[in-house]
Scaffold this active site. Structure first.
Site: not given
Ligand code: ASN
Length: 330
Positions: A13, A27, A60, A93-94, A166, A287
């Site tokens: 992103t 986006y 990602s 970020t994923d 995340k 457990e």
């Molecule tokens: N905020 C992001 O970067 C999400 C995006 N789907 C990625 O991981 O590339």
């Protein structure tokens, strides 16, 4: 002379673009090339001599083990160069937390390696990418960031690449460590409060230069009314280890225990993790009788981080005792 920082761009992103300024969540990721990202933040030139390389241009969630190997080898080659003082990796970020942990395990260098992403595309109101990138470059240029393992600089925080995850999919404060950040970065200056306790980078027994392929490790989710179908399918498709993304303390449903014992008998490593949100902490022999079943516990690693460590560890050992030692130490 200014410190030299190389920005390795992989997409996400932070390189995303939307149709309108109001599109903070709708986006396309991975659109803007690295030279444009750098040109968009002229202030970078105040903290470092920066150059960019476009390694990938992907969202990602589509990262594979091959992407990890390619990126890791490029980082390793760059940190060996005398004219490179720090590395910044722009990343979606994923799966940023997975790549950060992978590099933390396999790069033999104490030079700063800083991952950065954004939650909003650069075209959106209150886009967070510019400031995150500026802070990441400033962090990577700073001598005080050396030797702290791979870092993630986002939302004014410096988190350990090992711990950070995340935690939410919308807000800019999405990245948190269950044990807290290592420091803060404000106006391009690092403020440190703690150090990682686990082995990393120069103190790691793993070295990307000696790894040419990564085994498949799968993750299966624990929940009510669960069956062993997913675990068996993963093993049948060649997984060398299965991360049990368990409930609570990595607990395993009655219906699944026999299937997992059978898979372990066939040589598949069974690693108990937890999917509780604030960071699971799985205790050995609580457990489930791990000693008796010859299973491994993932300690505090979430399932996706446990997958990364198992993948790296299996390049060196197939012994469950060794695997358990590695899960305690890293
Ligand atoms: N905020 C992001 O970067 C999400 C995006 N789907 C990625 O991981 O590339």
């Amino acid at each position: 002379a200014q410190p030299n920082v190389v920005i390795l761009a992989t997409g996400g992103t932070i390189a995303g673009a939307g149709a309108e300024a109001t599109n903070s969540a709708t986006y396309q990721a991975a659109k803007v090339p690295v030279d444009k990202l750098i040109a968009g933040v002229p202030e970078l030139a105040k903290v470092a001599a920066v150059r960019g390389e476009q390694v990938f241009q992907i969202a990602s969630e589509s990262f594979t083990n091959e992407h990890l190997l390619t990126l890791g080898k490029r980082v390793s080659a760059l940190v060996k160069q005398a004219d490179v003082d720090g590395i910044v990796i722009t990343h979606g970020t994923d799966t940023l937390e997975e790549t950060a942990y992978f590099l933390n395990l396999v790069i033999k260098s104490d030079k700063p390696i800083v991952l950065v992403g954004s939650m909003r595309p650069g075209t959106a109101m209150s886009a967070d990418g510019m400031l995150n990138l500026y802070n990441a470059v400033a962090a990577a240029a700073a001598k005080d960031a050396r030797g702290k393992g791979v870092l993630v600089a986002m939302n004014d925080e410096l988190n350990s690449g090992r711990d950070v995850s995340k935690m939410i999919n919308i807000q800019t404060g999405a990245f948190k460590s269950p044990w807290g950040p290592l420091g803060m970065i404000v106006e391009g200056k690092n403020y440190w409060f703690r150090l990682p306790a686990k082995r990393h980078t120069v103190n790691s027994e793993f070295d990307i230069d000696k790894i040419d392929s990564l085994p498949v490790v799968g993750i299966a989710y624990g929940h009510g009314n669960v069956a062993d179908t997913a675990y068996k399918a993963l093993a049948a498709s060649g997984a060398k280890a299965i991360i049990h993304a368990g409930t609570g303390n990595g607990s395993v449903a009655r219906n699944v225990v026999a299937g997992l014992r059978e898979l372990r008998g066939q040589g598949v490593q069974i690693i108990r993790s937890s999917h509780v949100n604030a960071g699971g902490f799985v205790l050995r022999n609580a457990e489930q009788p791990d000693d008796q079943y010859d299973w491994v516990v993932a300690h505090d690693l979430n399932p996706q981080k446990a997958r990364i460590l198992a993948t790296v560890a299996l390049t060196k050992t197939g012994d469950s005792k060794e695997l358990q030692r590695i899960f305690w130490e890293y």
